[in-house]
Design a protein around this motif. Structure first.
Motif, mmCIF file in Angstrom:
data_model
loop_
_atom_site.group_PDB
_atom_site.id
_atom_site.type_symbol
_atom_site.label_atom_id
_atom_site.label_comp_id
_atom_site.label_asym_id
_atom_site.label_seq_id
_atom_site.Cartn_x
_atom_site.Cartn_y
_atom_site.Cartn_z
ATOM 1 N N ALA A 40 22.803 58.018 1.940
ATOM 2 C CA ALA A 40 21.480 57.400 2.051
ATOM 3 C C ALA A 40 21.659 55.890 2.138
ATOM 4 N N GLY A 85 16.932 55.103 5.813
ATOM 5 C CA GLY A 85 17.510 56.214 6.566
ATOM 6 C C GLY A 85 18.787 56.760 5.970
ATOM 7 N N ALA A 86 19.690 57.155 6.860
ATOM 8 C CA ALA A 86 20.958 57.752 6.443
ATOM 9 C C ALA A 86 22.070 57.198 7.321
ATOM 10 N N SER A 141 21.432 70.234 5.715
ATOM 11 C CA SER A 141 19.968 70.235 5.736
ATOM 12 C C SER A 141 19.405 69.744 4.402
ATOM 13 N N LEU A 144 19.938 65.965 4.101
ATOM 14 C CA LEU A 144 19.036 65.215 4.976
ATOM 15 C C LEU A 144 17.612 65.207 4.416
ATOM 16 N N ARG A 145 17.157 66.368 3.900
ATOM 17 C CA ARG A 145 15.820 66.427 3.298
ATOM 18 C C ARG A 145 15.742 65.538 2.067
ATOM 19 N N GLU A 146 16.804 65.534 1.286
ATOM 20 C CA GLU A 146 16.848 64.704 0.082
ATOM 21 C C GLU A 146 16.762 63.223 0.458
ATOM 22 N N ILE A 147 17.501 62.809 1.474
ATOM 23 C CA ILE A 147 17.488 61.419 1.911
ATOM 24 C C ILE A 147 16.136 61.052 2.513
ATOM 25 N N ALA A 148 15.545 61.991 3.268
ATOM 26 C CA ALA A 148 14.282 61.712 3.964
ATOM 27 C C ALA A 148 13.056 61.815 3.062
ATOM 28 N N ALA A 149 13.208 62.375 1.871
ATOM 29 C CA ALA A 149 12.054 62.552 0.977
ATOM 30 C C ALA A 149 11.450 61.202 0.611
ATOM 31 N N PRO A 150 10.120 61.143 0.554
ATOM 32 C CA PRO A 150 9.478 59.887 0.152
ATOM 33 C C PRO A 150 9.947 59.480 -1.236
ATOM 34 N N LYS A 151 10.153 58.205 -1.400
ATOM 35 C CA LYS A 151 10.608 57.693 -2.685
ATOM 36 C C LYS A 151 9.608 56.665 -3.188
#
Length: 119
Positions: free
Chosen positions: A16, A20-21, A98, A101-108
């Motif tokens: 992360a 992004g990533a 997957s 990627l979902r963990e990185i893309a999750a709103p923070k």
């Protein structure tokens, strides 16, 4: 397997970063270097090796008519021979990618600004 490493024939890391990533494709980089060296050191076809030596001896006056240096053409020809795919085999690895990627893309949540009032 570390939390950011995706194993496979060409392992890579997924990290992360703000906004992004980042994919760290160390395995792919090594494959590309191997591909370039294999192409340059091919005993049955020394064309690329010869061109490399010609490029090493270039001067600004030896440009091609269309303005492209032989260096650029050599880069293009070597790139055509290089690996560019990273296979990911198995359901577990695909699910791990997957999930990451979902963990990185999750709103923070952004940290609250201390001592400031919103008007």
């Amino acid at each position: 397997m570390s939390a950011d490493r995706i194993d496979g024939p060409t392992p890579f890391h997924l990290r992360a970063i703000p906004g992004g990533a980042r994919l760290e494709l160390d395995g792919l980089r090594e494959l590309i270097v191997q591909d370039v060296l294999t192409a340059l050191l091919d005993p049955t076809d020394t064309t690329l090796w010869d061109r490399l030596h010609e490029v090493a001896e270039l001067t600004p006056e030896t440009r091609l008519p269309e303005g492209r240096l032989p260096y650029e053409e050599l880069v293009s020809d070597l790139a055509e021979r290089c690996s560019y795919r990273v296979p990911i085999y198995g359901r577990e690895r695909l699910l791990e990618l997957s999930r990451r990627l979902r963990e990185i893309a999750a709103p923070k949540r952004l940290p609250q600004q201390q001592g400031r009032r919103v008007s």
